[in-house]
Design a protein around this motif. Sequence first.
Motif, PDB file in Angstrom:
ATOM      1  N   ILE A 110     -33.349  46.281  41.887  1.00 12.52           N
ATOM      2  CA  ILE A 110     -32.342  46.746  40.696  1.00 12.52           C
ATOM      3  C   ILE A 110     -32.740  45.417  39.232  1.00 12.52           C
ATOM      4  CG2 ILE A 110     -30.282  46.846  39.709  1.00 12.52           C
ATOM      5  CD1 ILE A 110     -29.096  48.212  42.037  1.00 12.52           C
ATOM      6  N   ALA A 111     -33.237  44.984  40.010  1.00  9.44           N
ATOM      7  CA  ALA A 111     -33.574  43.657  39.223  1.00  9.44           C
ATOM      8  C   ALA A 111     -34.997  43.932  38.540  1.00  9.44           C
ATOM      9  CB  ALA A 111     -33.301  41.981  39.201  1.00  9.44           C
ATOM     10  N   MET A 112     -36.199  44.187  39.606  1.00  4.96           N
ATOM     11  CA  MET A 112     -37.652  44.161  38.861  1.00  4.96           C
ATOM     12  C   MET A 112     -37.478  45.567  38.056  1.00  4.96           C
ATOM     13  SD  MET A 112     -38.835  43.654  42.702  1.00  4.96           S
ATOM     14  CE  MET A 112     -39.919  44.697  42.507  1.00  4.96           C
ATOM     15  N   ALA A 113     -37.267  46.615  37.818  1.00  7.04           N
ATOM     16  CA  ALA A 113     -36.874  46.970  37.045  1.00  7.04           C
ATOM     17  C   ALA A 113     -36.292  46.953  35.772  1.00  7.04           C
ATOM     18  CB  ALA A 113     -36.239  48.555  38.112  1.00  7.04           C
ATOM     19  N   GLY A 114     -35.284  45.815  36.057  1.00  5.06           N
ATOM     20  CA  GLY A 114     -34.380  46.031  35.011  1.00  5.06           C
ATOM     21  C   GLY A 114     -35.177  45.041  33.748  1.00  5.06           C
ATOM     22  N   ARG A 115     -36.198  44.307  33.932  1.00  4.52           N
ATOM     23  CA  ARG A 115     -37.035  43.752  33.317  1.00  4.52           C
ATOM     24  C   ARG A 115     -37.824  44.684  32.380  1.00  4.52           C
ATOM     25  NH1 ARG A 115     -37.640  38.135  33.966  1.00  4.52           N
ATOM     26  NH2 ARG A 115     -35.918  37.131  35.381  1.00  4.52           N
ATOM     27  N   LEU A 116     -38.538  45.379  33.357  1.00  3.66           N
ATOM     28  CA  LEU A 116     -38.812  46.206  32.370  1.00  3.66           C
ATOM     29  C   LEU A 116     -37.937  48.164  32.075  1.00  3.66           C
ATOM     30  CD1 LEU A 116     -41.355  46.257  35.428  1.00  3.66           C
ATOM     31  CD2 LEU A 116     -42.361  45.693  32.921  1.00  3.66           C
ATOM     32  N   ASN A 150     -24.582  45.109  42.262  1.00  2.83           N
ATOM     33  CA  ASN A 150     -25.078  45.855  41.792  1.00  2.83           C
ATOM     34  C   ASN A 150     -25.172  46.555  40.255  1.00  2.83           C
ATOM     35  OD1 ASN A 150     -22.294  45.687  40.875  1.00  2.83           O
ATOM     36  ND2 ASN A 150     -22.191  47.814  39.789  1.00  2.83           N
ATOM     37  N   LEU A 151     -26.285  45.448  40.080  1.00  2.00           N
ATOM     38  CA  LEU A 151     -26.990  44.748  38.617  1.00  2.00           C
ATOM     39  C   LEU A 151     -28.413  44.306  38.717  1.00  2.00           C
ATOM     40  CD1 LEU A 151     -24.015  44.802  35.597  1.00  2.00           C
ATOM     41  CD2 LEU A 151     -25.437  47.035  36.856  1.00  2.00           C
ATOM     42  N   GLY A 152     -27.315  43.793  39.642  1.00  2.00           N
ATOM     43  CA  GLY A 152     -29.222  42.797  40.798  1.00  2.00           C
ATOM     44  C   GLY A 152     -29.154  41.821  40.192  1.00  2.00           C
ATOM     45  N   CYS A 153     -27.928  40.912  39.899  1.00  2.00           N
ATOM     46  CA  CYS A 153     -28.280  39.692  39.850  1.00  2.00           C
ATOM     47  C   CYS A 153     -28.921  38.650  38.993  1.00  2.00           C
ATOM     48  CB  CYS A 153     -27.806  39.056  41.398  1.00  2.00           C
ATOM     49  SG  CYS A 153     -26.508  39.661  42.612  1.00  2.00           S
ATOM     50  N   ASP A 154     -29.045  39.737  38.285  1.00  2.00           N
ATOM     51  CA  ASP A 154     -30.558  38.528  37.655  1.00  2.00           C
ATOM     52  C   ASP A 154     -29.499  38.414  36.462  1.00  2.00           C
ATOM     53  OD1 ASP A 154     -32.830  37.875  35.920  1.00  2.00           O
ATOM     54  OD2 ASP A 154     -33.371  39.533  35.204  1.00  2.00           O
ATOM     55  N   PHE A 155     -30.290  37.434  35.350  1.00  2.00           N
ATOM     56  CA  PHE A 155     -29.831  36.892  34.253  1.00  2.00           C
ATOM     57  C   PHE A 155     -29.083  37.910  33.016  1.00  2.00           C
ATOM     58  CE2 PHE A 155     -31.214  31.917  35.714  1.00  2.00           C
ATOM     59  CZ  PHE A 155     -29.828  32.362  36.676  1.00  2.00           C
ATOM     60  N   ASP A 156     -27.572  37.785  32.881  1.00  2.00           N
ATOM     61  CA  ASP A 156     -27.456  38.545  31.667  1.00  2.00           C
ATOM     62  C   ASP A 156     -28.881  38.950  30.329  1.00  2.00           C
ATOM     63  OD1 ASP A 156     -26.530  36.517  30.859  1.00  2.00           O
ATOM     64  OD2 ASP A 156     -24.666  37.353  30.970  1.00  2.00           O
ATOM     65  N   PHE A 157     -29.245  37.554  29.804  1.00  2.00           N
ATOM     66  CA  PHE A 157     -30.237  37.638  28.953  1.00  2.00           C
ATOM     67  C   PHE A 157     -31.530  37.450  28.953  1.00  2.00           C
ATOM     68  CE2 PHE A 157     -29.902  33.445  30.476  1.00  2.00           C
ATOM     69  CZ  PHE A 157     -31.194  32.666  31.322  1.00  2.00           C
ATOM     70  N   LEU A 158     -31.920  38.143  30.274  1.00  2.00           N
ATOM     71  CA  LEU A 158     -33.102  38.489  30.883  1.00  2.00           C
ATOM     72  C   LEU A 158     -33.640  39.582  30.743  1.00  2.00           C
ATOM     73  CD1 LEU A 158     -33.813  35.196  33.428  1.00  2.00           C
ATOM     74  CD2 LEU A 158     -34.552  35.598  31.049  1.00  2.00           C
ATOM     75  N   ILE A 159     -32.446  40.285  30.649  1.00  2.00           N
ATOM     76  CA  ILE A 159     -32.786  41.664  30.994  1.00  2.00           C
ATOM     77  C   ILE A 159     -32.459  42.845  29.329  1.00  2.00           C
ATOM     78  CG2 ILE A 159     -31.526  43.965  32.116  1.00  2.00           C
ATOM     79  CD1 ILE A 159     -30.082  41.842  33.758  1.00  2.00           C
ATOM     80  N   PRO A 160     -33.631  43.525  29.119  1.00  2.00           N
ATOM     81  CA  PRO A 160     -33.723  44.153  27.765  1.00  2.00           C
ATOM     82  C   PRO A 160     -32.647  44.914  27.160  1.00  2.00           C
ATOM     83  CG  PRO A 160     -35.821  44.367  29.032  1.00  2.00           C
ATOM     84  CD  PRO A 160     -35.050  43.589  29.648  1.00  2.00           C
ATOM     85  N   GLY A 161     -31.343  44.770  26.713  1.00  2.00           N
ATOM     86  CA  GLY A 161     -30.545  46.256  26.146  1.00  2.00           C
ATOM     87  C   GLY A 161     -29.685  45.765  27.258  1.00  2.00           C
TER      88      GLY A 161
END
Length: 560
Positions: free
Chosen positions: A277-283, A547-558
């Motif tokens: 989820i986190a990897m896909a979120g970056r794209l 459920n959102l991948g535990c990435d940082f919110d400011f690194l996820i486009p949109g």
Amino acid sequence: MKNKRSSAWFQSPEYYGFSRRAWLRSEGFNRDIFEGKPVIGICNSWSELNNCNAHLREVAAAVKRGVLVAGGVPLEFPTISLGEMFMLPTTMMFRNLMAMDVEESIRANPLDGVVLLCGCDKTTPAQLMGAASANIPSIVVPGGPMLAGEWRGQRLGSGTDGKKLFDLFRTGRLTEEEWCEVESCIARSTGHCTVMGTASTMTSLAEALGMTLPGCANIPAPDSRRLAVAELSGRRIVEMIEPGLTPSRIMTREAFENAITVLMALGGSTNAVVHLIAMAGRLGIRLTLEDFDEISRRTACLVNVKPSGEYLMEDLFHAGGVPAVMGRIGDLLHRECMTVNGKKVGENFGAVSNDAVIRRRDQALYNEGGIAVLYGNLAPDGAVIKQTAASPELLTHRGSAFVFENHEEMLAGVEREDLPVDRNSVLVMRNAGPKGAPGFPEWGHIPMPRKLLREGVTDVVRISDARMSGTSYGTVVLHVAPESAVGGPLAAVRTGDEIVLDVGARKIELVVPAVDIERRLGEFTAPKRHYERGYGRLFLDHVTQANLGCDFDFLIPGYE
Ligand code: FES
């Protein structure tokens, strides 16, 4: 050559064009390295604080050979490395930090392409997240799994068998001397854990995504073919520059669906849900837990490797590895997806050479995928369970909760001979999620209470907002979202409450009237924050839920 990003650094007519060339020549390079040759970064997570990746400088040397043969200029650079066994409170706390390190190291430097060297659990997703955001041509070379452990005629898989033998040791069925012997022979070489834990899962999924050369992921670390594939990867990255074969052209939504399908066939780690989820979120690709569950329902688990099965990663390699697994489920995959070797996924399929290790579909290990997603009043935003590593008789269960407020309380509690639990109890642990623990550690595999082990009970239902090591097993519900530390319903459970688990119906329910749950949550007070400064504070302020991948919110486009 087109797409040569490094020209902006080295061919500039300004003073800095001269000085960059001159300063690089201080490393002993000749002037012709600047004449049309692409510069290839070798992003190395080598570290002596990460035994799994401790051989990656040797792998980097093989990559360099390949880059030079193909006419490129290889420049190796370090990033932080995340050694699963050593870092506290948990490597997961630092996955995003490593991803930022990788992204910014690539973006800031004169690189035309990059080879990512990874292995231990978080190093693969961190590198892929960073490379996805930087989006220059990239290829992954994992370090491969370690050799199988051997002890008194038994083959041991690091992680899984260690935990099983530890339960024997703590209940007096293994002597001190025997336990000492196990320590000396369970991890026989460098390389990542040799069961289908998180490292094997994530490196295999890097291949399923199309980001490694075919057949690369499962080659054991000490096998000479590990270095041969590293050399080939070095040659190949040079060829990827001109056509601009970037991660965003390879890691498409369809490629992620392929990776989820392979995850299910592998019986792979639950941690892959968070990482994909986190990897896909970056794209900008939004994967949801529903995507995982839907694919799980139509994909049988075929790979007979521990902890879901019997064999080890070496056996999977000899059986044909990821290309063979993908070939066996070819009709479930998007075959048109592009991969780093310039071919489509369907052109990289291989044949299975051992049906005991990669089962035929009519002899599947499990008719569904390894991971099921649960919802209910206890997990409104979802939870996961590795159903292939659970006890079949507990997949439908109703029992009385015993609540541990946190990890320390749990560790002390499971050793108590008078713990008021029995084989039907449901062990609940809270404050173990991304913000509560903090860092979302692998505490979810709550050890079996000593008292129950003595009675011969080897599994009970366990629920928490933590993760679990991919090498673990048991009827363990994980990633409960939202987590208890932010006021999720797990915070409302009290010892003695009834809990219903129904994996077939994908349900996890607290059998308490809604009005009472609401009242209890109204009395909730958030635990004290673990950090007020530094990276810890950044983490607490910006990490997203499981459920959102535990990435940082400011690194996820949109992200909103
Ligand atoms: Fe590194 Fe298991 S400790 S993969």
